[in-house]
Design an enzyme around this catalytic site. Structure first.
Site, mmCIF file in Angstrom:
data_model
loop_
_atom_site.group_PDB
_atom_site.id
_atom_site.type_symbol
_atom_site.label_atom_id
_atom_site.label_comp_id
_atom_site.label_asym_id
_atom_site.label_seq_id
_atom_site.Cartn_x
_atom_site.Cartn_y
_atom_site.Cartn_z
ATOM 1 N N HIS A 133 5.674 22.286 56.762
ATOM 2 C CA HIS A 133 4.539 23.204 56.634
ATOM 3 C C HIS A 133 4.435 24.151 57.832
ATOM 4 O O HIS A 133 5.033 23.907 58.880
ATOM 5 C CB HIS A 133 3.228 22.416 56.515
ATOM 6 N N LYS A 137 -1.448 23.800 60.128
ATOM 7 C CA LYS A 137 -1.972 22.729 59.264
ATOM 8 C C LYS A 137 -2.602 21.626 60.114
ATOM 9 O O LYS A 137 -2.003 21.160 61.089
ATOM 10 C CB LYS A 137 -0.840 22.168 58.402
HETATM 11 N N1 LIG Z 1 -4.387 21.384 47.028
HETATM 12 C C1 LIG Z 1 -3.608 22.421 47.329
HETATM 13 O O1 LIG Z 1 -2.857 22.930 46.478
HETATM 14 C C2 LIG Z 1 -3.660 22.984 48.704
HETATM 15 C C3 LIG Z 1 -4.443 22.380 49.641
HETATM 16 N N2 LIG Z 1 -4.560 22.911 50.889
HETATM 17 C C4 LIG Z 1 -5.504 22.235 51.766
HETATM 18 O O2 LIG Z 1 -6.688 23.036 51.861
HETATM 19 C C5 LIG Z 1 -7.304 22.848 53.124
HETATM 20 C C6 LIG Z 1 -7.506 24.197 53.800
HETATM 21 O O3 LIG Z 1 -6.252 24.801 54.049
HETATM 22 P P1 LIG Z 1 -6.147 26.274 54.655
HETATM 23 O O4 LIG Z 1 -6.855 27.260 53.814
HETATM 24 O O5 LIG Z 1 -4.703 26.464 54.948
HETATM 25 O O6 LIG Z 1 -6.939 26.081 56.042
HETATM 26 P P2 LIG Z 1 -7.685 27.180 56.933
HETATM 27 O O7 LIG Z 1 -7.869 26.554 58.282
HETATM 28 O O8 LIG Z 1 -6.977 28.486 56.847
HETATM 29 O O9 LIG Z 1 -9.096 27.361 56.236
HETATM 30 C C7 LIG Z 1 -10.101 26.400 56.258
HETATM 31 C C8 LIG Z 1 -11.410 27.127 56.105
HETATM 32 O O10 LIG Z 1 -12.440 26.168 55.929
HETATM 33 C C9 LIG Z 1 -13.505 26.495 56.786
HETATM 34 N N3 LIG Z 1 -14.301 25.305 57.047
HETATM 35 C C10 LIG Z 1 -14.062 24.282 57.883
HETATM 36 N N4 LIG Z 1 -15.066 23.380 57.799
HETATM 37 C C11 LIG Z 1 -15.949 23.872 56.869
HETATM 38 C C12 LIG Z 1 -17.189 23.425 56.327
HETATM 39 N N5 LIG Z 1 -17.782 22.309 56.768
HETATM 40 N N6 LIG Z 1 -17.804 24.169 55.363
HETATM 41 C C13 LIG Z 1 -17.251 25.313 54.938
HETATM 42 N N7 LIG Z 1 -16.090 25.806 55.437
HETATM 43 C C14 LIG Z 1 -15.450 25.090 56.382
HETATM 44 C C15 LIG Z 1 -12.847 27.103 58.011
HETATM 45 O O11 LIG Z 1 -13.805 27.873 58.722
HETATM 46 P P3 LIG Z 1 -13.564 28.189 60.291
HETATM 47 O O12 LIG Z 1 -12.335 29.022 60.333
HETATM 48 O O13 LIG Z 1 -14.796 28.884 60.687
HETATM 49 O O14 LIG Z 1 -13.366 26.840 60.942
HETATM 50 C C16 LIG Z 1 -11.772 27.964 57.348
HETATM 51 O O15 LIG Z 1 -12.281 29.206 56.902
HETATM 52 C C17 LIG Z 1 -6.383 21.877 53.875
HETATM 53 O O16 LIG Z 1 -6.866 20.559 53.713
HETATM 54 C C18 LIG Z 1 -5.045 22.049 53.187
HETATM 55 O O17 LIG Z 1 -4.215 20.936 53.312
HETATM 56 C C19 LIG Z 1 -3.882 24.025 51.256
HETATM 57 C C20 LIG Z 1 -3.044 24.650 50.367
HETATM 58 C C21 LIG Z 1 -2.867 24.190 49.014
HETATM 59 O O1 LIG Z 2 -2.106 22.800 54.324
HETATM 60 C C1 LIG Z 2 -1.348 23.332 53.478
HETATM 61 O O2 LIG Z 2 -0.837 24.438 53.645
HETATM 62 C C2 LIG Z 2 -1.077 22.591 52.249
HETATM 63 N N1 LIG Z 2 -1.746 21.499 52.015
HETATM 64 C C3 LIG Z 2 -1.602 20.642 50.897
HETATM 65 C C4 LIG Z 2 -1.068 19.306 51.331
HETATM 66 O O3 LIG Z 2 -1.437 18.816 52.415
HETATM 67 O O4 LIG Z 2 -0.287 18.710 50.584
HETATM 68 C C5 LIG Z 2 -0.833 21.291 49.772
HETATM 69 C C6 LIG Z 2 0.319 22.128 50.224
HETATM 70 O O5 LIG Z 2 1.300 21.306 50.738
HETATM 71 C C7 LIG Z 2 -0.134 23.147 51.261
#
Ligand SMILES: NC(=O)C1=CN([C@@H]2O[C@H](COP(=O)(O)OP(=O)(O)OC[C@H]3O[C@@H](n4cnc5c(N)ncnc54)[C@H](OP(=O)(O)O)[C@@H]3O)[C@@H](O)[C@H]2O)C=CC1
Ligand SMILES: O=C(O)C1=N[C@H](C(=O)O)C[C@H](O)C1
Length: 246
Positions: A133, A137
């Site tokens: 990744h 992350k």
């Molecule tokens: N299921 C799937 O297919 C996928 C899952 N993911 C997962 O999604 C999650 C987020 O990933 P990603 O977008 O890359 O991460 P980012 O760090 O880019 O984004 C996370 C966002 O959540 C905000 N945040 C943190 N805490 C809170 C809260 N209590 N309430 C509201 N907003 C909050 C952060 O705000 P701030 O910046 O102000 O801290 C930030 O804007 C991870 O757990 C990742 O593993 C990611 C990709 C695909």
């Molecule tokens: O954090 C990410 O980027 C992603 N998170 C998910 C995971 O932890 O499996 C899904 C994907 O791999 C991207």
């Protein structure tokens, strides 16, 4: 035509902003609002469905807030275990009309990779996972790799297989994390988005199943399908397999 209102937790993040683009582009949905860390949850607006891509430390509080208010949820945030899923089931039972979808990966290819891995598992005594990744992350091992390990372990158990062969007695951490008996190795590298290899081995041959998400757009068809799914499917749904007909 009336549109479905979607609120986004983590709207300023990498996934949240992609969801905002995808929902805005969809003719049958609209973004009602969004909240980031420290912002009031009411900022998601009058949402029928809240999408959550935040942080493993934040997601449970968002669920505790939404479900009793009758707001359905599509959750991609990682960090779920049996205890957390049990709490979601409990909340859904107390609020019978509400649907919650939790999926560690919304990309079609990743779901197929996990299914192929489960199918291959009974044929190979050795199995390991490498997840790769971007370096921003927060969690390791990835949610997808943990889900994959669980599926491989279940397939091995059903086939009556024992532990994976491994003579290591001196380990300074190089054998990775172990989830459900399967070793997972995490790589964090600039230039990557989300990638995984599942490696299988037996005498004289190996099999490698690899999936690559090069762009977060790859997760959006699964997220949008999930948004429509939860409004008609109360209770907890785990993974998008049934939603996409797998
Ligand atoms: N299921 C799937 O297919 C996928 C899952 N993911 C997962 O999604 C999650 C987020 O990933 P990603 O977008 O890359 O991460 P980012 O760090 O880019 O984004 C996370 C966002 O959540 C905000 N945040 C943190 N805490 C809170 C809260 N209590 N309430 C509201 N907003 C909050 C952060 O705000 P701030 O910046 O102000 O801290 C930030 O804007 C991870 O757990 C990742 O593993 C990611 C990709 C695909
Ligand atoms: O954090 C990410 O980027 C992603 N998170 C998910 C995971 O932890 O499996 C899904 C994907 O791999 C991207």
């Amino acid at each position: 035509m009336s549109t479905l209102g979607v609120g986004i937790f983590g709207i300023g993040g990498k996934m949240g902003s992609e969801v905002r683009r995808a929902v805005t582009a969809a003719e049958d949905m609209e973004v009602t609002g969004g909240a980031d860390l420290g912002e009031p949850r009411e900022r998601i607006g009058d949402a029928a469905v809240a999408v959550d891509f935040t942080h493993p430390d934040a997601v449970m509080d968002n669920i505790e807030w939404c479900v009793p208010r009758g707001i359905n949820m599509v959750i991609g945030t990682t960090g779920f275990n049996e205890e957390r899923l049990a709490r979601v089931r409990e909340l859904c039972a107390a609020n019978p009309g509400v649907g919650v979808l939790v999926a560690s990966n919304f990309s079609i290819g990743a779901v197929l990779m996990m299914q192929f891995a489960a199918k291959a598992a009974p044929f190979y005594p050795s199995a390991e996972i490498v997840e790769l990744h971007h370096p921003n992350k927060a969690d390791a091992p990835s949610g997808t790799s943990a889900t994959t390990a669980g599926k491989i372990a279940a397939a091995r158990a059903a086939a009556g297989m024992g532990p994976v062969p491994d003579a290591t007695v001196h380990d300074a951490g190089a054998r990775g994390a172990v989830v459900d008996g399967i070793h997972i190795h995490g790589v964090r590298l600039q230039g990557l988005v989300a990638h995984q290899e599942v490696l299988f081995g037996t005498h004289g041959e190996t099999l490698t199943i690899r999936h690559d998400s090069f762009d977060r757009a790859s997760f959006m068809p699964g997220v949008l399908a999930g948004v429509w799914w939860v409004i008609d499917h109360p209770g907890l749904t785990e993974g998008i397999e049934t939603i996409i007909g797998l």
